[in-house]
Design an enzyme around this catalytic site. Sequence first.
Site, short mmCIF file in Angstrom:
data_model
loop_
_atom_site.label_atom_id
_atom_site.label_comp_id
_atom_site.label_asym_id
_atom_site.label_seq_id
_atom_site.Cartn_x
_atom_site.Cartn_y
_atom_site.Cartn_z
N ASP A 34 0.83 -1.21 0.00
CA ASP A 34 0.00 0.00 0.00
C ASP A 34 0.86 1.26 0.00
O ASP A 34 2.03 1.23 0.38
CB ASP A 34 -0.87 0.03 1.27
CG ASP A 34 -2.21 -0.66 1.05
OD1 ASP A 34 -2.49 -1.04 -0.10
OD2 ASP A 34 -2.95 -0.81 2.03
N LYS A 40 -2.99 3.80 -4.51
CA LYS A 40 -3.42 4.69 -5.61
C LYS A 40 -2.24 5.10 -6.48
O LYS A 40 -2.34 5.18 -7.68
CB LYS A 40 -4.11 5.92 -5.03
CG LYS A 40 -5.47 5.57 -4.47
CD LYS A 40 -6.33 6.79 -4.30
CE LYS A 40 -7.72 6.39 -3.84
NZ LYS A 40 -8.04 6.83 -2.49
N MET A 51 -8.08 9.81 8.91
CA MET A 51 -8.58 10.37 7.65
C MET A 51 -9.41 11.63 7.89
O MET A 51 -10.44 11.83 7.25
CB MET A 51 -9.42 9.31 6.89
CG MET A 51 -8.58 8.16 6.39
SD MET A 51 -9.55 6.82 5.70
CE MET A 51 -9.63 5.70 7.10
N1 SAH Z 1 -4.35 0.78 8.81
C1 SAH Z 1 -3.80 2.09 9.09
C2 SAH Z 1 -4.79 3.21 8.80
C3 SAH Z 1 -5.17 3.32 7.34
S1 SAH Z 1 -6.28 4.62 7.05
C4 SAH Z 1 -3.32 2.14 10.54
O1 SAH Z 1 -3.63 1.23 11.32
O2 SAH Z 1 -2.62 3.09 10.91
C5 SAH Z 1 -5.18 5.93 6.58
C6 SAH Z 1 -5.17 6.99 7.67
O3 SAH Z 1 -4.32 6.54 8.73
C7 SAH Z 1 -4.57 8.30 7.25
O4 SAH Z 1 -5.53 9.12 6.60
C8 SAH Z 1 -4.17 8.89 8.58
O5 SAH Z 1 -5.28 9.40 9.28
C9 SAH Z 1 -3.67 7.65 9.31
N2 SAH Z 1 -2.23 7.47 9.19
C10 SAH Z 1 -1.58 6.45 8.60
N3 SAH Z 1 -0.24 6.58 8.75
C11 SAH Z 1 -0.06 7.73 9.46
C12 SAH Z 1 1.09 8.41 9.96
N4 SAH Z 1 2.35 7.94 9.78
N5 SAH Z 1 0.89 9.54 10.67
C13 SAH Z 1 -0.34 10.00 10.92
N6 SAH Z 1 -1.45 9.41 10.47
C14 SAH Z 1 -1.31 8.28 9.75
#
Ligand code: SAH
Length: 244
Positions: free
Chosen positions: A35, A56, A168
Site C-alpha cells: 500500500d 493509488k 482520515m
Molecule cells: N491501517 C492504518 C490506517 C489506514 S487509514 C493504521 O492502522 O494506521 C489511513 C489513515 O491513517 C490516514 O488518513 C491517517 O489518518 C492515518 N495514518 C496512517 N499513517 C499515518 C502516519 N504515519 N501519521 C499519521 N497518520 C497516519
Amino acid sequence: MNGKVWLVGAGPGDPELLTLKAVKVLARAQVVLVDDLVNPAVLEHCPDARVIPVGKRGGCRSTPQAFIHRLMLRYTRQGKCVVRLKGGDPCIFGRGSEEVDWLAAHGIEAELVNGITAGLAGATGCGIPLTLRGIARGVTLVTAHTQDDSSLDWAALAKGGTTLVVYMGVAKLGEVRDSLLAGGMRADMPVAMIENASLPQQRECRSSLARMRQDAARFALKSPAILVIGEVAAAREALLAYSA
Ligand code: SAH
C-alpha cells in the site's frame, strides 16, 4: 507458507516499529503487494521478493480492490508466499478482514499479522497518553471518512468521555468540529494533530476543538495525519515533567 497470503501490518512508518513477526514473514515472502502508506524502508526485509505497489500511486485508482484480489489469486495459485503489506495495523481502517473473507471464499489460506496503528504511534510518540487514570478511561478510534455519512453518532462520541482518535480527518476538520460542538463537547477541548507520525518528518500541532481547523490551515497540515481529541491532548507537559 506457500500458496498463502499474509496480511501484515507495516506499522506507522518508523521501520523499528515493525513487529518481529512481520520481519520474519517478510523475509520469506516471494511476492509483496504494498500500500501507499507503507514506508519503503520496511522493504529491506524482503530483498528477494517481487514488490508490487497496489496503492493509488501504484496506478490502480479505479478498482484497486479488484486488482489486488486478482493479484492475490494469481500468485497464490502459482504456489507463492504472498504478503499483503498495509500501513499501521491491517484491521484498523485497513480492510484486512474484508480481504481475509474474500480469500476464504476463494479457498485461499490467510493469516493476519498485527502492526502498530498510526493513532497509537502518533499519540505515544508525542507524549500523549490515550488513556489516563482519572481523566480518560477509554479511547475510541474513528474515521472521519465514511462512505454513507450516516454511520457515526458524533453526539454520543462528544459525550462519551473517551479520547477520540480520528483517522482520515484532514479534509474533514470543519465537519468533525461542527459535529462534536453540536453534540455538546466543549469548544476548548484540547486537540493534537499529528502528521507523519513516527517518521523523521513528523509534525504536531496543538489546538482546541473550536480552533483546530484554522490552526491546521495555518500549520499547513497534510495527510497522513491523525487527530487526538480529548483532555489528554494537553497532557504532554505533564508527561515531560514526570520524565525530567
Ligand atoms: N491501517 C492504518 C490506517 C489506514 S487509514 C493504521 O492502522 O494506521 C489511513 C489513515 O491513517 C490516514 O488518513 C491517517 O489518518 C492515518 N495514518 C496512517 N499513517 C499515518 C502516519 N504515519 N501519521 C499519521 N497518520 C497516519
